[in-house]
Design an enzyme around this catalytic site. Structure first.
Site, PDB file in Angstrom:
ATOM      1  N   HIS A  27      -4.038  -2.030  -6.405  1.00 42.06           N
ATOM      2  CA  HIS A  27      -3.241  -0.890  -6.857  1.00 42.06           C
ATOM      3  C   HIS A  27      -4.188   0.199  -7.354  1.00 42.06           C
ATOM      4  O   HIS A  27      -5.007  -0.039  -8.236  1.00 42.06           O
ATOM      5  CB  HIS A  27      -2.276  -1.314  -7.959  1.00 42.06           C
ATOM      6  CG  HIS A  27      -1.212  -2.254  -7.468  1.00 42.06           C
ATOM      7  ND1 HIS A  27      -0.209  -2.744  -8.278  1.00 42.06           N
ATOM      8  CD2 HIS A  27      -0.975  -2.783  -6.246  1.00 42.06           C
ATOM      9  CE1 HIS A  27       0.584  -3.534  -7.564  1.00 42.06           C
ATOM     10  NE2 HIS A  27       0.121  -3.572  -6.335  1.00 42.06           N
ATOM     11  N   ASN A  59      -5.305 -10.430  -4.355  1.00 38.95           N
ATOM     12  CA  ASN A  59      -5.183  -9.903  -2.995  1.00 38.95           C
ATOM     13  C   ASN A  59      -4.546  -8.518  -3.007  1.00 38.95           C
ATOM     14  O   ASN A  59      -4.643  -7.774  -2.038  1.00 38.95           O
ATOM     15  CB  ASN A  59      -4.358 -10.848  -2.109  1.00 38.95           C
ATOM     16  CG  ASN A  59      -2.977 -11.167  -2.679  1.00 38.95           C
ATOM     17  OD1 ASN A  59      -2.748 -11.059  -3.883  1.00 38.95           O
ATOM     18  ND2 ASN A  59      -2.063 -11.584  -1.829  1.00 38.95           N
ATOM     19  N   ASP A  88       0.821  -1.224   0.000  1.00 35.81           N
ATOM     20  CA  ASP A  88       0.000   0.000   0.000  1.00 35.81           C
ATOM     21  C   ASP A  88       0.852   1.271   0.000  1.00 35.81           C
ATOM     22  O   ASP A  88       0.438   2.304   0.510  1.00 35.81           O
ATOM     23  CB  ASP A  88      -0.963   0.029   1.203  1.00 35.81           C
ATOM     24  CG  ASP A  88      -1.771  -1.247   1.337  1.00 35.81           C
ATOM     25  OD1 ASP A  88      -2.442  -1.613   0.362  1.00 35.81           O
ATOM     26  OD2 ASP A  88      -1.724  -1.876   2.410  1.00 35.81           O
ATOM     27  N   GLU A  89       2.034   1.208  -0.607  1.00 40.60           N
ATOM     28  CA  GLU A  89       2.935   2.365  -0.606  1.00 40.60           C
ATOM     29  C   GLU A  89       2.602   3.373  -1.704  1.00 40.60           C
ATOM     30  O   GLU A  89       3.107   4.493  -1.680  1.00 40.60           O
ATOM     31  CB  GLU A  89       4.398   1.921  -0.794  1.00 40.60           C
ATOM     32  CG  GLU A  89       4.920   0.967   0.254  1.00 40.60           C
ATOM     33  CD  GLU A  89       4.759  -0.493  -0.140  1.00 40.60           C
ATOM     34  OE1 GLU A  89       5.314  -1.337   0.563  1.00 40.60           O
ATOM     35  OE2 GLU A  89       4.070  -0.775  -1.153  1.00 40.60           O
ATOM     36  N   GLY A  90       1.797   2.983  -2.685  1.00 37.73           N
ATOM     37  CA  GLY A  90       1.485   3.887  -3.790  1.00 37.73           C
ATOM     38  C   GLY A  90       2.112   3.469  -5.102  1.00 37.73           C
ATOM     39  O   GLY A  90       2.346   4.286  -5.992  1.00 37.73           O
ATOM     40  N   LYS A  91       2.363   2.164  -5.243  1.00 33.94           N
ATOM     41  CA  LYS A  91       3.011   1.651  -6.469  1.00 33.94           C
ATOM     42  C   LYS A  91       2.166   1.923  -7.706  1.00 33.94           C
ATOM     43  O   LYS A  91       2.696   2.220  -8.771  1.00 33.94           O
ATOM     44  CB  LYS A  91       3.256   0.141  -6.333  1.00 33.94           C
ATOM     45  CG  LYS A  91       4.209  -0.235  -5.215  1.00 33.94           C
ATOM     46  CD  LYS A  91       4.389  -1.734  -5.104  1.00 33.94           C
ATOM     47  CE  LYS A  91       3.148  -2.443  -4.599  1.00 33.94           C
ATOM     48  NZ  LYS A  91       2.749  -2.079  -3.235  1.00 33.94           N
TER      49      LYS A  91
END
Length: 434
Positions: A42, A39, A14-17
Site C-alpha cells: 500500500h 504480499n 493495486d487500486e489505490g487503497k
C-alpha cells in the site's frame, strides 16, 4: 458522527487503497488492517515522498491514529520489525500506536521456501504458475487451516514454542528435501531470529475483538482496511489465480470479530482502468501501445515485487460481480489522471463466449478464460486532470466518463483521486470526511 467504514479494493488489487485510507484517517483515530500479509503493498505519497507499507495500516503516517492488525493477517515478524524501523526513521513515533492480534499466524522461513519451491516446480512441469509474491503467504494460510500454525501468543512460552517449531520444520523439510529437491531450513536459526523480535511482538499483542468492541461502545469511528482486491478473493475471485485470504466484506467481519451491524459504510476502490499482477484471466487486457502509455504514466509496477502490472480497460462486468458480493455504499475512483492523454477510452459492459452467449455476470474460471469483452467506446478528454480538487473543474469529457461508469455500475462515485499525492482528491460526499 460515528462512522465505521470498510475500505476494499474492488478489482485485482493495486487500486489505490493506501492513499484513500491515509486521507480518510485524518479524521478517524482507529484503523484496522484485516487480512493478507506482506504480499500486499500500500503506497502513500506525501509531498512527493513515497512510503510503501506491506503490513502496517496505511494510516501509520497520521500521527494521531491507533493502527491495528487483526487475526486475518499473517505476520512476518522480521518484515514487521523492519517496517516499524522504517517508519521511526522518518521521525514518526509508533509508541502506543500499534496493536496486533495475539491470534495472528506467523510467516516464517519455511513458508517462503515452500512458496518458492512450488512456483519453481510448476514452471519445471510446465504447469501455469499462480504468480505468487514468493513471500510464503499461501503456505502460512495453509497452516492456519490445517491447525498447525504458530501464532503470536505462542511466543510467550519459549520452550513450548521451540518444540512446536521443531515439529513443523520437520514436516516442511521432508517435503522440501524429498519432493522438491530443495535445501532444508534450520529450526534453530529461525528460533533465534524470532526470540530477538518476541519481546516487541508480545508487548503490542492483545485480544482485538474485545478492544474493537470497547471502542464501539465509546461511539468512536473505525476504518477497516482490506488488502489486495475482491477479484483475488479465495472464494469469489478468479480461482485458482487468487490470493489465500478472503478479500471481501465477509473476511473483514470474521478477522476482526466486529458486529456486521456496526458497519455504516462500505467504500470500494476502483481504478479508471484495470490492472492485475501475475497470471490468471484478464478479459480487458490491452496489448497495443496504449498499454505502455498507461503503464508508464500510472507507474504500474508492483509495490511488493516490482513486476510490471498487466493493463486493461475498465471491466464493469467484473466490478458488478464484486458489487453483488460486497454491497458497496459508494466508490472512490482513482487514477483518472493517468488517462489524460488517451484518445479513445473503452469500458467493458458485457462478455461474449465463443458460442455467442452474452454474459453480464461471471463466476467460474472456465467462463473467465473464454470470455471476450464487449466495449462501449468514449472519447478521451486530452487535457489535464492531475491535481484537480473540484469536480466542476474537470474537463467535460472526463466528467462524462465518470458519469458513464456510474450509470453502468449503478453505485455512486463519491471520491475521485486525481493524482498520487494525498491531497490530489475530490470529495463528492462530504459526510465521509466530516
Amino acid at each position: 458522527m460515528k462512522k465505521n467504514i470498510i475500505v476494499l479494493g474492488a478489482q485485482w488489487g493495486d487500486e489505490g487503497k493506501g492513499k484513500v485510507i491515509d486521507f480518510l484517517s485524518k479524521n478517524i483515530n482507529y484503523v484496522v488492517r484485516c487480512q493478507g500479509g506482506n504480499n500486499a503493498g500500500h503506497t502513500v505519497v506525501i509531498k512527493e515522498e513515497k512510503t510503501v507499507l506491506h503490513l502496517l495500516p496505511s494510516s501509520i503516517l497520521n500521527k494521531n491514529t491507533i493502527n491495528i492488525i487483526s487475526s486475518g493477517v499473517v505476520i512476518s515478524p522480521i518484515d514487521l520489525v523492519k517496517e516499524i524501523n522504517m517508519i521511526e526513521k522518518k521521525g514518526i513515533s509508533i509508541k502506543n500506536r500499534i496493536l496486533i492480534s495475539e491470534l495472528c499466524p506467523l510467516v516464517l522461513k519455511y513458508h517462503v521456501s515452500m512458496d518458492v519451491a512450488r512456483e519453481k516446480n510448476r514452471k519445471k512441469k510446465e504447469i501455469d504458475s499462480i504468480g505468487t509474491t514468493h513471500r510464503g503467504i499461501g503456505p502460512a494460510y495453509e497452516d492456519k487451516i490445517a491447525r498447525r500454525a504458530l501464532r503470536i501468543h505462542h511466543l510467550i512460552n519459549k520452550d513450548k514454542f521451540k518444540k512446536k517449531l521443531k515439529n513443523i520444520v520437520e514436516y516442511y523439510n521432508f517435503q522440501l528435501i524429498n519432493y522438491y529437491k530443495e535445501q532444508p531450513v534450520n529450526h534453530e536459526k529461525i528460533f533465534n531470529e524470532l526470540i530477538n523480535k518476541s519481546k516487541l511482538l508480545n508487548n503490542i499483542s492483545i485480544d482485538i475483538p474485545s478492544y474493537l468492541n470497547s471502542i464501539n461502545k465509546k461511539n468512536k469511528s473505525i476504518i477497516f482496511e482490506g488488502a489486495q482486491g475482491a477479484l483475488l478473493d479465495i472464494d469469489y475471485g478468479t480461482y485458482p489465480y487468487v490470493t489465500s485470504s478472503n478479500t471481501t466484506v465477509g473476511g473483514i467481519i470474521s478477522s476482526t470479530g466486529i458486529s456486521p451491524f456496526s458497519i455504516k459504510y462500505i467504500l470500494g476502490i476502483i481504478k479508471a482502468y484495470s490492472t492485475r499482477v501475475g497470471n490468471g484471466p484478464f478479459p480487458t487486457e490491452i496489448f497495443d501501445e496504449t498499454k505502455n502509455i498507461i503503464l508508464e504514466k500510472g507507474k504500474e509496477f508492483g509495490s511488493t515485487t516490482g513486476r510490471k502490472r498487466r493493463i486493461g480497460w475498465f471491466d464493469a462486468v467484473a466490478v458488478k460481480r464484486v458489487i453483488q458480493i460486497n454491497s458497496f455504499s459508494g466508490f472512490c475512483l482513482t487514477k483518472i489522471d493517468v488517462l489524460d492523454n488517451i484518445k479513445e477510452i473503452k469500458i467493458c459492459t458485457s462478455y461474449i463466449l465463443p458460442n455467442g452467449k452474452i454474459l453480464d455476470n461471471i463466476s467460474n474460471i472456465d467462463d473467465w478464460n473464454k470470455a471476450k469483452p464487449i466495449y462501449k467506446s468514449m472519447p478521451g478528454w486530452l487535457s489535464k486532470t492531475k491535481g484537480v480538487k473540484n469536480f466542476k473543474n474537470l474537463p467535460i469529457l472526463a466528467k462524462n466518463y465518470i458519469k458513464k461508469l456510474q450509470s453502468i455500475i449503478k453505485i455512486p462515485i463519491e471520491i475521485i483521486s486525481t493524482g498520487s499525492d494525498r491531497n490530489d482528491i475530490i470529495v463528492l460526499n462530504k459526510k465521509l470526511v466530516e
